[in-house]
Structures are given as structure tokens and as C-alpha cells.
Design a protein around this motif. Structure first.
Motif, PDB file in Angstrom:
ATOM      1  N   CYS A 184       0.842  -1.200   0.000  1.00 22.41           N
ATOM      2  CA  CYS A 184       0.000   0.000   0.000  1.00 22.41           C
ATOM      3  C   CYS A 184       0.873   1.244   0.000  1.00 22.41           C
ATOM      4  O   CYS A 184       0.634   2.183  -0.764  1.00 22.41           O
ATOM      5  CB  CYS A 184      -0.908   0.023   1.223  1.00 22.41           C
ATOM      6  SG  CYS A 184      -2.389  -0.928   0.986  1.00 22.41           S
ATOM      7  N   ASP A 185       1.886   1.237   0.850  1.00 26.20           N
ATOM      8  CA  ASP A 185       2.778   2.394   0.899  1.00 26.20           C
ATOM      9  C   ASP A 185       3.521   2.564  -0.420  1.00 26.20           C
ATOM     10  O   ASP A 185       3.729   3.678  -0.894  1.00 26.20           O
ATOM     11  CB  ASP A 185       3.791   2.228   2.041  1.00 26.20           C
ATOM     12  CG  ASP A 185       3.122   2.328   3.395  1.00 26.20           C
ATOM     13  OD1 ASP A 185       1.992   2.844   3.440  1.00 26.20           O
ATOM     14  OD2 ASP A 185       3.707   1.874   4.394  1.00 26.20           O
ATOM     15  N   GLU A 186       3.893   1.413  -1.008  1.00 30.70           N
ATOM     16  CA  GLU A 186       4.633   1.461  -2.271  1.00 30.70           C
ATOM     17  C   GLU A 186       3.779   2.094  -3.373  1.00 30.70           C
ATOM     18  O   GLU A 186       4.233   2.993  -4.090  1.00 30.70           O
ATOM     19  CB  GLU A 186       5.003   0.026  -2.668  1.00 30.70           C
ATOM     20  CG  GLU A 186       6.448  -0.154  -3.057  1.00 30.70           C
ATOM     21  CD  GLU A 186       6.799  -1.629  -3.198  1.00 30.70           C
ATOM     22  OE1 GLU A 186       7.567  -1.948  -4.096  1.00 30.70           O
ATOM     23  OE2 GLU A 186       6.287  -2.460  -2.411  1.00 30.70           O
TER      24      GLU A 186
ATOM     25  N   ASP B 266       1.135   3.897  -2.864  1.00 29.63           N
ATOM     26  CA  ASP B 266       0.863   5.256  -2.416  1.00 29.63           C
ATOM     27  C   ASP B 266       1.958   6.197  -2.902  1.00 29.63           C
ATOM     28  O   ASP B 266       1.685   7.249  -3.468  1.00 29.63           O
ATOM     29  CB  ASP B 266       0.836   5.257  -0.873  1.00 29.63           C
ATOM     30  CG  ASP B 266      -0.303   6.098  -0.343  1.00 29.63           C
ATOM     31  OD1 ASP B 266      -1.024   6.671  -1.180  1.00 29.63           O
ATOM     32  OD2 ASP B 266      -0.469   6.165   0.873  1.00 29.63           O
ATOM     33  N   GLY B 267       3.211   5.786  -2.699  1.00 34.11           N
ATOM     34  CA  GLY B 267       4.314   6.638  -3.100  1.00 34.11           C
ATOM     35  C   GLY B 267       4.422   6.784  -4.601  1.00 34.11           C
ATOM     36  O   GLY B 267       4.790   7.840  -5.111  1.00 34.11           O
TER      37      GLY B 267
ATOM     38  N   ARG C 205      -6.087  -0.546   4.639  1.00 35.46           N
ATOM     39  CA  ARG C 205      -5.364  -0.368   5.901  1.00 35.46           C
ATOM     40  C   ARG C 205      -6.275  -0.658   7.085  1.00 35.46           C
ATOM     41  O   ARG C 205      -5.847  -1.257   8.071  1.00 35.46           O
ATOM     42  CB  ARG C 205      -4.822   1.053   5.987  1.00 35.46           C
ATOM     43  CG  ARG C 205      -3.811   1.308   4.885  1.00 35.46           C
ATOM     44  CD  ARG C 205      -2.980   2.535   5.184  1.00 35.46           C
ATOM     45  NE  ARG C 205      -1.901   2.619   4.234  1.00 35.46           N
ATOM     46  CZ  ARG C 205      -1.760   3.594   3.342  1.00 35.46           C
ATOM     47  NH1 ARG C 205      -2.620   4.574   3.311  1.00 35.46           N
ATOM     48  NH2 ARG C 205      -0.760   3.591   2.504  1.00 35.46           N
TER      49      ARG C 205
END
Lengths: 397, 152
Positions: free
Chosen positions: A214-216, A218-219, A297
Motif C-alpha cells: 500500500c505504501d509502495e 501510495d508513493g 489499511r
């Protein structure tokens, strides 16, 4: 240099034609193949240049007659059928159906079974939303998130397979609990279908990876200039229109309505956990994307809390061998990854229901499409359609 | 104020870092993944356990199980006793072109004659060949794994 030179045209102002330039309306046919791999949908668009004047979705290519089929199948057989309505979230489809039948029979589901149901429901939601997070950027031309999200979605699906035996079609819920044993015989009956050893720890590890991907994404995507241009302010659904059309799920919450059946209904013990319902503000494609990202999340947080709290105990209530549901009718709805999934069951006391009406989320979510796409640009058709995240199996049933 | 990195550079960074990492995919026909023991790949038949009760064939949602049997006279168990009849299995076939892999047949079998196996490499060019007769179904018994340990 060839091409139109405006300064040249100015010199010939005497010969300028006063008739406005007009292009005839063109009918553009999208599909009926997979226009963006959601299933078989055909869109008939009347376009004026780049602008969509009118659009009509033609549905029914995937109609399999499940409502009629359910009238001649027993309740355990229907559980296997409803898996296939929305095929990317098979487990969630079962929940509302078995809950409806259980309420008619007056069965009390044991705590451990409810927790297993809840964990697998949320994991299915994660896998469905990860598919959206991978396919939606792909529809807008970004192929990398597809690889990233599908990589970690596979971990979640492997865990679901480890418990239920099926990646997409678990068929794990039984009236009164979850699948209690592998078989009915004396030897196999001893093999309870409880969670396999190591499942809880593996799930914790997988959830870390899900948050990581998710963060990947997201970035990579959320702040991307091209993604902003394609999605912000595109396909805006105001909250009142969303409710008028019966839009539900993340699409409704993207418009700013904090309505989640997991908070409203009590079909699974969601009240035991601490979690939030994310909502957008603008109601555009970008907000719908953000809501799904946040929901992953939240689901991860629910799964982690449920793993810590899972009680021990039996997996199934006492159920007669031949399941007969008493006369009556009931409507039970549950929160599918796509929205509200409901079953209206009418029983006349037999082994088969008299009538099963299925309310599926994608059908209602798709119904806003003609209104939403009116006046949109042709390149935005796929961007808007993809952001609604429907599955045609869920539309046609 | 946070400095905004252009998307192109971020994308190229992902490409570079992925290039240097080990791939997560498996080179399928050469390497094979080990499937979980509960995976529903194919249904195996233990012929000796089957009593031709037809429960599986009746409960199957799409009627893809074909069973034929006949009654056989058994000699009395003790001298002077009554001769018994016993159902004998002639044909047991599952049409995997029709099967929806729900597992209801395995669940309802009261005599442990049916088992799930994770084997799945039995695709055919001809749809008729997807009909597995009892010899082939019995052959799958070799691939049935031990059930997994349970979470305490």
C-alpha cells in the motif's frame, strides 16, 4: 512545416465561411469483449467529437440465472453457487446468504466460527481492493502497480486457500458455522477444518506485506502528476446523487457519506474492534481510489485485532443432517468489497428456498454510469468506469 | 515544505530496484509450487470404501458424478444362514468438465470413499477426456496428502 497556420487564415478573412463547424454524432461501440477486464460489458456511446452525449450500458452477457437456479438447489448447494456471483470476493458473498438462512432457522453461530468468518471476510476485502489498486492504475496506463499489488495479493490468497482449499471460491461457510470436517466418514470426520497450524503467524506476516505494498503504491501513484490529471475532478458523484442511484460501498463513501454496513448491521462481531470508516470529500475518481486504499489499511487493522482476540471453541452449532429452513422470509445485507450485498430469502419450509432475490452491489453501482458519463470526454470513460470497480458477474448474476 | 519528486524519477527508481531483486514468480513447467494440503485440485476415489449409496451423486449441485452398480449375492456368513446381497460398484465417473469443485460430495460421503488431492495437471485437448473413470480416480489416491496440523 505543414499544418494549419492561423496567420494564413487571417489573410483570407473575406472568404471565411460563417457556418459553424459541426461533426455528426457518432455511435461508438465499446465491447462486448472485456473493455477493461471487468467482465463482458458493452457500452454504446453516442459521441460528439470527444464528448460523450449519451451512453448506454448493455448488460446481461454474463447472466447465469442464479436466482432461478437457487429455487432448485438445497441451501448447502447454494453456498457453492453464490461464490461465483462476484468472483473476486467469493467469501463475502457467502456471508449474507448463510446469515439469512441461519436467522430463519434461529441458529446461534459459535464465537470462533464468527471470528474465522470475519478474518476471512476482511482478507477477501483486502484481496479485492488490492485488485482494484492494481487494475485501476493499469487502466490509466500505469503497469507497475499491477505487478506490485498482485504480488502481495497472492500471499493473501494463499492463506485463504490454506484454510478453505480454494483461492477464489472458498465454499467454506455452512449453516451454523464454518466447514466443520473434511468428510462425513468415520476417519475424515475427525479431521476438523479448523485453521491450519501457523495460519495466525503467517497472516500477521502477510499483513505487513500488504501494508508495505500500500505504501509502495501510495508513493508511486497517489502523488503522481499524470494520475492527478486523469482522476481529480473527473467523474464527480455528489452525495445526494449517489444515494438516489443506490450506489453503495466505497463509491458511496468516496462521495463523503460515512455509511458502512459493518457498523450498521450486526452480522459479524465488528463491534469488538477499533476501526474507522474512511470517506472522501469530493466524490471524484481520486477520492474513490483513496477510500479503497484507506479501507485496505483499516481491514488490515481489523484482521490483526481479530487474530489477537480469536476465541477457541466449536466451529459449528448443532445442525440437523437434512437442513430444512422453516417457513418465513428475511432480507439480510452485508458489506461486500463492492458495496451492499443482500439476499431476500423466501422459504416454505423445505430443503430448497422458494425464492432467492439477490441484491448485488455492482448492479446498482453500474446504474449511475449513464448519468455520470454524460458530458464526459471519451478518454475519461475508462477512468470513470474503472473507478466504480464493478464486476460483471455481480451485475448480471 | 516537502520537495515533490517527479513521478518519472520515482517510477524509474522502482524499475531499478526491482531489476536488482530476485523475482517472486516461479518458472512454472520447470519448477513447481507445493500446494497447500487442503487445495481442491482433484477428487480421489477409494474404491474399496464405496458402497454405491449414491449420496454424492444426489448431492452434487451439477450432477457430474455417474455411478452404476449391481447387487451381488454373498454366501451366508455362517452355515445355515441367509444369503446376503451386497451392492457392488461397476462404474464411478466424475466429469471434470462439469465439476465446480465445491467439495460437497467429499463432505457427504459417509464411508470415506472420496478425498481431495491438490494435483491439478490433468487438462486435456478433448473435452470428453475430462471424464475420469473409476480406475483413474483411484489412481489419484496416491497423491492425497496428509491433512495439515491445526492451530491450537
Amino acid at each position: 512545416m505543414t499544418g494549419f497556420d492561423p496567420t494564413l487564415a487571417m489573410h483570407h478573412s473575406e472568404t471565411q465561411v460563417s457556418v459553424e463547424l459541426q461533426t455528426p454524432d457518432m455511435t461508438l461501440n465499446l465491447g462486448p469483449q472485456h473493455p477493461s477486464t471487468h467482465g463482458v460489458l458493452r457500452l454504446v456511446a453516442k459521441v460528439d467529437g470527444e464528448k460523450v452525449e449519451e451512453i448506454e450500458p448493455v448488460i446481461g452477457y454474463m447472466h447465469r440465472g442464479y436466482e432461478k437456479l437457487a429455487e432448485v438447489r438445497t441451501y448447502p448447494q447454494i453456498t457453492a453457487l453464490v461464490n461465483r456471483i462476484d468472483w473476486v470476493s467469493g467469501f463475502c458473498n457467502e456471508i449474507a446468504f448463510v446469515t439469512a438462512a441461519e436467522r430463519l432457522m434461529g441458529l446461534e453461530v459459535p464465537g470462533r466460527a464468527q471470528y474465522i468468518r470475519l478474518i476471512l471476510t476482511e482478507m477477501t476485502r483486502i484481496s479485492s481492493h488490492l485488485l482494484f489498486l492494481s487494475s485501476y492504475p493499469l487502466e490509466l496506463g500505469a503497469a507497475t502497480p499491477m505487478m506490485l499489488a498482485v504480488r502481495d495479493r497472492e500471499r493473501v490468497l494463499d492463506l485463504i486457500e490454506g484454510v478453505t482449499g480454494g483461492r477464489f471460491h472458498p465454499n467454506f461457510n455452512r449453516l451454523g458455522g464454518v466447514k466443520p470436517a473434511a468428510g462425513g466418514g468415520a476417519t475424515q470426520k475427525k479431521l476438523a477444518q479448523d485453521l491450519p497450524a501457523g495460519f495466525l503467524q503467517d497472516t500477521r506476516d502477510a499483513m505487513v506485506h500488504v501494508l508495505g505494498v500500500c505504501d509502495e503504491i501510495d508513493g508511486l501513484i497517489t502523488g503522481n502528476e499524470i494520475f492527478w490529471e486523469r482522476t481529480r475532478g473527473v467523474g464527480v458523484i455528489p452525495a445526494d446523487k449517489a444515494m438516489e442511484f443506490g450506489v453503495s460501498g466505497p463509491n458511496l463513501r468516496g462521495s463523503g457519506v460515512r455509511f458502512d454496513l459493518r457498523k450498521v448491521e450486526d452480522y459479524l462481531p465488528y463491534g469488538d474492534f477499533d476501526w474507522e470508516v474512511p470517506a472522501g470529500t469530493e466524490g471524484d475518481c481520486y477520492d474513490r481510489y483513496l477510500v479503497r486504499m484507506e479501507e485496505v489499511r483499516q481491514s488490515v487493522s481489523i484482521v490483526l485485532q481479530a487474530i489477537d482476540k480469536i476465541p477457541s471453541g466449536p466451529l459449528q452449532a448443532k445442525v440437523p443432517r437434512v437442513i430444512k429452513v422453516p417457513t418465513g422470509e428475511i432480507y439480510v445485507r452485508a458489506e461486500n468489497p463492492k458495496g451492499e450485498m443482500g439476499y431476500h430469502i423466501v422459504s416454505q419450509g423445505g430443503r430448497v428456498p422458494y425464492r432467492v432475490k439477490i441484491r448485488s452491489a455492482s448492479y446498482s453501482n453500474l446504474s449511475i454510469l449513464p448519468w455520470l458519463l454524460k458530458g464526459a470526454l471519451v478518454p475519461d470513460i475508462i477512468a470513470i468506469m474503472g473507478s466504480l470497480d464493478f464486476v460483471l458477474g455481480d451485475v448480471d448474476r | 515544505m516537502r520537495l515533490r519528486i517527479p513521478g518519472v524519477i520515482k517510477g524509474m527508481w522502482v524499475t531499478l530496484s526491482t531489476m536488482l531483486r530476485k523475482p517472486v514468480t516461479v518458472n512454472y513447467p520447470l519448477e513447481k509450487e507445493v500446494l497447500v494440503p487442503r487445495a481442491r485440485g482433484v477428487i480421489a476415489l477409494d474404491i474399496d470404501n464405496c458402497t454405491v449409496c449414491m449420496l454424492c451423486a444426489r448431492e452434487c449441485p451439477d450432477w457430474c458424478i455417474y455411478i452404476e452398480g449391481h447387487k451381488e449375492e454373498q454366501p451366508p456368513s455362517k452355515p445355515g444362514g441367509r444369503p446376503r446381497t451386497r451392492a457392488t460398484l461397476d462404474r464411478f465417473a466424475i466429469d471434470y468438465a462439469l465439476c465446480m469443485y465445491c467439495g460437497i460430495c467429499v463432505e457427504v460421503c459417509p464411508f470415506d470413499a472420496l478425498y481431495w488431492s491438490p494435483s491439478h495437471e490433468y487438462s486435456e485437448g478433448d473435452i470428453g477426456a475430462m471424464l475420469h473413470e473409476k480406475e483413474r480416480l483411484a489412481d489419484w489416491m496416491k497423491t492425497v496428502p496428509e491433512p495439515p496440523d491445526l492451530e491450537a
